[in-house]
Design a protein around this motif. Structure first.
Motif, PDB file in Angstrom:
ATOM      1  N   SER A  81      11.381  15.793 139.735  1.00  0.00           N
ATOM      2  CA  SER A  81      11.044  16.406 138.543  1.00  0.00           C
ATOM      3  C   SER A  81      12.080  17.759 138.258  1.00  0.00           C
ATOM      4  O   SER A  81      11.899  18.255 137.213  1.00  0.00           O
ATOM      5  N   TYR A  82      12.903  17.950 139.125  1.00  0.00           N
ATOM      6  CA  TYR A  82      13.648  19.250 138.967  1.00  0.00           C
ATOM      7  C   TYR A  82      15.180  18.404 138.943  1.00  0.00           C
ATOM      8  O   TYR A  82      16.296  19.213 138.941  1.00  0.00           O
ATOM      9  N   LYS A  83      15.272  17.432 138.501  1.00  0.00           N
ATOM     10  CA  LYS A  83      16.525  16.697 138.357  1.00  0.00           C
ATOM     11  C   LYS A  83      16.728  16.206 136.832  1.00  0.00           C
ATOM     12  O   LYS A  83      15.772  15.745 136.235  1.00  0.00           O
ATOM     13  N   PRO A  84      17.774  16.300 136.150  1.00  0.00           N
ATOM     14  CA  PRO A  84      17.838  15.554 134.906  1.00  0.00           C
ATOM     15  C   PRO A  84      17.851  14.121 134.976  1.00  0.00           C
ATOM     16  O   PRO A  84      18.032  13.445 135.731  1.00  0.00           O
ATOM     17  N   ILE A  85      17.106  13.761 133.781  1.00  0.00           N
ATOM     18  CA  ILE A  85      16.764  12.044 133.531  1.00  0.00           C
ATOM     19  C   ILE A  85      18.234  11.557 133.496  1.00  0.00           C
ATOM     20  O   ILE A  85      19.256  12.057 132.722  1.00  0.00           O
ATOM     21  N   LYS A  86      18.460  10.525 134.133  1.00  0.00           N
ATOM     22  CA  LYS A  86      19.910   9.875 134.157  1.00  0.00           C
ATOM     23  C   LYS A  86      19.906   9.034 132.771  1.00  0.00           C
ATOM     24  O   LYS A  86      18.988   8.176 132.325  1.00  0.00           O
ATOM     25  N   MET A  87      21.110   9.302 132.004  1.00  0.00           N
ATOM     26  CA  MET A  87      21.450   8.648 130.721  1.00  0.00           C
ATOM     27  C   MET A  87      22.712   7.987 130.791  1.00  0.00           C
ATOM     28  O   MET A  87      23.773   8.352 131.332  1.00  0.00           O
ATOM     29  N   PRO A  88      22.824   6.571 130.688  1.00  0.00           N
ATOM     30  CA  PRO A  88      23.932   5.888 130.701  1.00  0.00           C
ATOM     31  C   PRO A  88      24.856   6.232 129.546  1.00  0.00           C
ATOM     32  O   PRO A  88      24.577   6.738 128.337  1.00  0.00           O
ATOM     33  N   GLU A  89      26.024   6.201 129.766  1.00  0.00           N
ATOM     34  CA  GLU A  89      27.006   6.653 128.859  1.00  0.00           C
ATOM     35  C   GLU A  89      27.199   5.288 127.563  1.00  0.00           C
ATOM     36  O   GLU A  89      26.716   4.400 128.022  1.00  0.00           O
ATOM     37  N   PRO A  90      27.365   5.793 126.514  1.00  0.00           N
ATOM     38  CA  PRO A  90      27.366   4.794 125.375  1.00  0.00           C
ATOM     39  C   PRO A  90      28.635   3.630 125.357  1.00  0.00           C
ATOM     40  O   PRO A  90      29.687   4.148 125.913  1.00  0.00           O
ATOM     41  N   VAL A  91      28.238   2.589 125.386  1.00  0.00           N
ATOM     42  CA  VAL A  91      29.272   1.373 125.227  1.00  0.00           C
ATOM     43  C   VAL A  91      30.006   1.586 124.022  1.00  0.00           C
ATOM     44  O   VAL A  91      29.613   1.349 123.036  1.00  0.00           O
ATOM     45  N   SER A 116      24.578 -11.617 114.541  1.00  0.00           N
ATOM     46  CA  SER A 116      24.387 -11.333 116.099  1.00  0.00           C
ATOM     47  C   SER A 116      25.504 -10.447 116.448  1.00  0.00           C
ATOM     48  O   SER A 116      25.044  -9.646 117.205  1.00  0.00           O
ATOM     49  N   ILE A 117      26.718 -10.481 116.134  1.00  0.00           N
ATOM     50  CA  ILE A 117      27.952  -9.512 116.663  1.00  0.00           C
ATOM     51  C   ILE A 117      27.633  -8.370 116.154  1.00  0.00           C
ATOM     52  O   ILE A 117      27.775  -7.173 116.752  1.00  0.00           O
ATOM     53  N   ALA A 118      27.043  -8.262 114.644  1.00  0.00           N
ATOM     54  CA  ALA A 118      26.888  -6.738 114.221  1.00  0.00           C
ATOM     55  C   ALA A 118      25.723  -6.204 114.996  1.00  0.00           C
ATOM     56  O   ALA A 118      25.622  -5.095 115.286  1.00  0.00           O
ATOM     57  N   LEU A 119      24.581  -7.006 115.402  1.00  0.00           N
ATOM     58  CA  LEU A 119      23.782  -6.382 116.025  1.00  0.00           C
ATOM     59  C   LEU A 119      23.846  -5.814 117.423  1.00  0.00           C
ATOM     60  O   LEU A 119      23.671  -4.876 117.915  1.00  0.00           O
ATOM     61  N   GLU A 120      25.166  -6.490 118.111  1.00  0.00           N
ATOM     62  CA  GLU A 120      25.811  -5.837 119.461  1.00  0.00           C
ATOM     63  C   GLU A 120      26.729  -4.853 119.170  1.00  0.00           C
ATOM     64  O   GLU A 120      26.891  -4.065 119.999  1.00  0.00           O
ATOM     65  N   ASN A 121      27.453  -4.736 118.056  1.00  0.00           N
ATOM     66  CA  ASN A 121      28.589  -3.864 117.910  1.00  0.00           C
ATOM     67  C   ASN A 121      28.521  -2.681 117.021  1.00  0.00           C
ATOM     68  O   ASN A 121      29.139  -1.864 116.971  1.00  0.00           O
ATOM     69  N   ASN A 122      27.858  -3.027 115.834  1.00  0.00           N
ATOM     70  CA  ASN A 122      27.649  -2.137 114.675  1.00  0.00           C
ATOM     71  C   ASN A 122      27.436  -0.706 115.186  1.00  0.00           C
ATOM     72  O   ASN A 122      26.484  -0.371 115.776  1.00  0.00           O
ATOM     73  N   LEU A 123      28.323   0.098 114.788  1.00  0.00           N
ATOM     74  CA  LEU A 123      27.972   1.610 115.364  1.00  0.00           C
ATOM     75  C   LEU A 123      26.829   2.232 114.480  1.00  0.00           C
ATOM     76  O   LEU A 123      26.275   3.314 115.126  1.00  0.00           O
ATOM     77  N   ASP A 124      26.588   1.892 113.356  1.00  0.00           N
ATOM     78  CA  ASP A 124      25.413   2.547 112.744  1.00  0.00           C
ATOM     79  C   ASP A 124      24.087   2.129 113.520  1.00  0.00           C
ATOM     80  O   ASP A 124      23.223   2.988 113.485  1.00  0.00           O
ATOM     81  N   ILE A 125      24.007   1.056 113.839  1.00  0.00           N
ATOM     82  CA  ILE A 125      22.835   0.416 114.692  1.00  0.00           C
ATOM     83  C   ILE A 125      22.758   1.224 115.947  1.00  0.00           C
ATOM     84  O   ILE A 125      21.773   1.633 116.570  1.00  0.00           O
ATOM     85  N   SER A 126      24.379   1.282 116.625  1.00  0.00           N
ATOM     86  CA  SER A 126      24.394   1.866 117.759  1.00  0.00           C
ATOM     87  C   SER A 126      23.637   3.506 117.885  1.00  0.00           C
ATOM     88  O   SER A 126      23.057   3.974 118.686  1.00  0.00           O
ATOM     89  N   VAL A 127      24.066   4.154 116.547  1.00  0.00           N
ATOM     90  CA  VAL A 127      23.720   5.652 116.407  1.00  0.00           C
ATOM     91  C   VAL A 127      22.377   5.788 116.125  1.00  0.00           C
ATOM     92  O   VAL A 127      21.626   6.452 116.887  1.00  0.00           O
ATOM     93  N   GLN A 128      21.663   4.794 115.550  1.00  0.00           N
ATOM     94  CA  GLN A 128      20.463   4.833 115.276  1.00  0.00           C
ATOM     95  C   GLN A 128      19.525   4.427 116.361  1.00  0.00           C
ATOM     96  O   GLN A 128      18.189   4.736 116.403  1.00  0.00           O
ATOM     97  N   ARG A 129      20.113   3.788 117.358  1.00  0.00           N
ATOM     98  CA  ARG A 129      19.313   3.395 118.734  1.00  0.00           C
ATOM     99  C   ARG A 129      18.830   4.605 119.386  1.00  0.00           C
ATOM    100  O   ARG A 129      17.898   4.169 120.004  1.00  0.00           O
TER     101      ARG A 129
END
Length: 675
Positions: A81-91, A116-129
């Protein structure tokens, strides 16, 4: 002794019952909230302000990715409870699926692959994620009793007051020690028994513990366990050193302002709605991106086909120029005809360059839309080859405007967002209405105290006797009723020490030797109450604004659907008309060329017919591309984009799309994703 234990036990049970009762009420309130949430999530036909339930027809619930609304488990790892929650680095690198589609410097891309590739790589989706995750952190904060921070850069306006105490238990402890040396002005009262100015030294040590927790009913319960050890050089203490232990149970409950589950859990309910809003925002971004990628794809298809049209036009112009030039050399054609053919060839070459430039630009636009890094080594200079051809549907969408609007209201994420915002506004109205009431709190308190320590036993060795030499009268001339007494001998003689300590003090506390019971009502009556009235008025204005915004969103959707239907119908008619015009232009050019070969026409007329054919071919191609884009825009306006493209938002949320490959030789999804 039995009675004392009984009193102490009754006090403990009473306080425990007061603590347990709000917990039970809290659980009941949570169940009622869940029941209410389930009831509100059921499909409905028509509600106030024209609201239509949309949960049934949406597939917006994400199931993949981390959930920050619960936080790390605190048991058995208490320090989590006294440690920050781990956040993965963005890919920020392209997904492996993209590399599998590059063959011999060409990116072989179907429309389904592009999506399909846009869902995986589009940066607008990545930001909104990140938006749903941010909303989940607000829910985690609300579960602890705090107000949400708000989505994005906008801060949340907190109206009224929140819970009076944190829903997370708070444990406090304190250990302190002090030593104080003080001069004594009255040695007889202090017990030093000397006439000189003595020094009285006191020693204090405190070991205190506390526990406080708030509950969803507004109840606040606290337990305090205080222990004090005191010693002094004074002889006037009964116990020296003395140990005192006190345990106090306190519980308070608001009866007017702050009373009720909704008033104290509104931040939690609103945060849960905001999480749904964030999920809907993410789904809306997915829909927007998929529609944009599809339109970019068809624009690239048009650009490539247009290059072919312009190349064919250059071929026709080149042949005409070559034939005219040969006829000029043998003297059967005027130089003007050759000049006309050469001018047309230059114009067609210029149009070809424009078409090629547009193709390169559309490739760049599509590449940026479906990649995180368009400058990756294997993508530099790559040619995108669309493999999905333009198709012309025989039958377009046959649906009436009212039915189309009803379906769009059920499926568009914007409507869900407007509904949830309106619900939150209604919760704020109820909460600020409660905040208008005076504060009337009832409290109860039970305390048990124990005292013990080392007790000094002493025996006086002197005695009091009459002073026969004393005057009969005092200084005022008033006679004494009896001779004054004087003490002869030593005042006190220490004969022994009865040791005792903390255990004796605790037994005294448990035996309920020194109980304290308290209860009462506290009333706070604000005069004029303008701050609460302002918050209530603001909440009502926000609700009215959300009602208007909801209707505005509905009207915007009506406009979008109407325009999409019109565009769909008109573009389908345009394709038919353009196809007919292209056929006639081809027939006209063929006839003109035959006449030219027979000598009954001129080179200029052939050039004009060739221009007409090129324009007709370009118009038909543009109409077909417009029809494909009209279908994409119609699905977006209707809210069908996800289901038409078989998109699960959970896949988009996780950044991985599992679907069958379209290109032969493409590895299976698990292998593509590097699993």
């Amino acid at each position: 002794m039995i009675g004392r234990h009984t009193h102490f036990a009754v006090g403990i049970l009473t306080a425990a019952s007061l603590v347990v009762s709000p917990v039970y009420a809290q659980s009941q309130g949570s169940q009622s909230q869940d029941t209410q949430a389930q009831s509100t999530s059921q499909p409905q036909t028509q509600t106030q302000a024209g609201m239509i339930s949309t949960d049934q027809s949406r597939n917006l619930k994400p199931t993949l990715g981390p959930d920050y609304s619960n936080g790390p488990r605190w048991f058995p790892n208490f320090i989590s409870s006294y440690k920050p929650i781990k956040m993965p680095e963005p890919v920020l690198t392209n997904s492996p699926r993209l590399d599998q589609l590059v063959q011999d410097g060409k990116l072989m891309l179907s429309l389904e692959d592009a999506v399909s590739i846009a869902l995986e790589n589009n940066l607008d989706i990545s930001v909104q994620r990140f938006t749903p995750w941010i909303a989940q952190t607000d829910l985690l904060r609300a579960k602890a009793g705090g107000a949400a921070r708000g989505l994005g850069s906008s801060s949340n306006v907190v109206l009224g007051s929140g819970p009076s105490a944190s829903f997370d238990p708070i444990f406090t402890t304190g250990v302190n020690w002090s030593r104080a040396s003080n001069p004594v002005n009255n040695p007889f009262l202090s017990g030093t028994g000397t006439t000189t100015v003595p020094i009285l030294t006191d020693y204090n040590a405190n070991y205190n513990f506390g526990y406080t927790q708030g509950f969803h009913t507004g109840t606040v319960a606290s337990i305090a366990f205080d222990n004090n050890r005191f010693s002094t050089t004074s002889r006037a203490q009964l116990f020296n050193p003395a140990v005192q232990s006190t345990m106090t149970f306190t519980i308070s409950q608001p009866l007017l302002n702050g009373f009720g589950i909704l008033q104290n859990t509104r931040f939690i309910v609103e945060a849960k709605n905001t999480v749904k809003v964030a999920d809907s925002i993410f789904a809306q971004q997915v829909i927007t991106t998929v529609s944009a990628v599809a339109n970019d794809y068809w624009e690239l298809v048009f650009a490539r086909e247009n290059v072919k049209v312009q190349e064919a036009a250059v071929g026709v112009s080149t042949k005409l120029y070559s034939d005219n030039k040969k006829q000029l050399e043998i003297g059967t054609m005027a130089p003007l005809d050759v000049l006309t053919a050469e001018s047309q060839l230059a114009t067609d070459q210029q149009n070809l360059i424009v078409a090629q430039t547009n193709k390169l630009q559309q490739e760049t636009i599509l590449l940026v839309a479906i990649t995180k890094n368009p400058l990756a080594g294997n993508l530099i200079g790559v040619e995108i080859v669309p493999t999905t051809p333009i198709s012309t549907p025989d039958v377009i969408e046959n649906i009436t405007l009212p039915d189309a609007v009803t379906e769009a209201w059920q499926k568009r994420p914007e409507i869900q967002q407007a509904e949830l915002n309106l619900k939150n506004a209604g919760i704020e109205v109820k909460a600020t209405r409660n905040a208008l009431l005076p504060q009337l709190n009832i409290f109860g308190q039970y305390s048990a105290t124990g005292l013990s320590g080392n007790q000094i036993t002493s025996t006086p060795t002197g005695a009091f006797s009459a002073d026969l030499n004393a005057p009969v009268v005092d200084s005022a001339g008033i006679p004494h009723s009896f001779p004054p007494l004087v003490f002869v001998g030593s005042p006190v003689t220490t004969t022994g020490i009865n040791p005792a300590g903390l255990g004796d003090a605790l037994r005294s506390m448990i035996n309920n030797n020194f109980p304290t019971y308290a209860a009462g009502l506290n009333l706070t009556l604000p005069i004029r109450n303008r701050s609460a009235q302002a918050d209530s008025a603001r909440a009502l204005l926000d609700e009215r604004q959300q009602q208007v915004q909801y209707r505005s969103t509905q009207n915007i959707i009506v406009l979008n659907v109407r325009n999409a239907l019109i565009a769909l119908q008109q573009d389908r008619a345009q394709v038919a008309a353009a196809g007919k015009a292209r056929e006639l232009a081809q027939q006209t050019l063929d006839a003109e060329q035959k006449k030219y070969q027979l000598g009954s026409s001129t080179s200029y007329n052939v050039v004009l017919r060739s221009r007409d054919l090129t324009a007709a071919q370009g118009t038909e191609l543009r109409a077909k591309a417009n029809l494909e884009e009209a279908v994409v825009n119609f699905n977006q306006a209707m809210g069908r984009t996800l289901e038409v493209n078989h998109i699960i938002v959970a896949d988009a949320r996780g950044g991985k799309v599992y679907r069958e490959p379209n290109i032969p030789g493409t590895p299976e999804p698990d292998a593509v994703m590097g699993k």
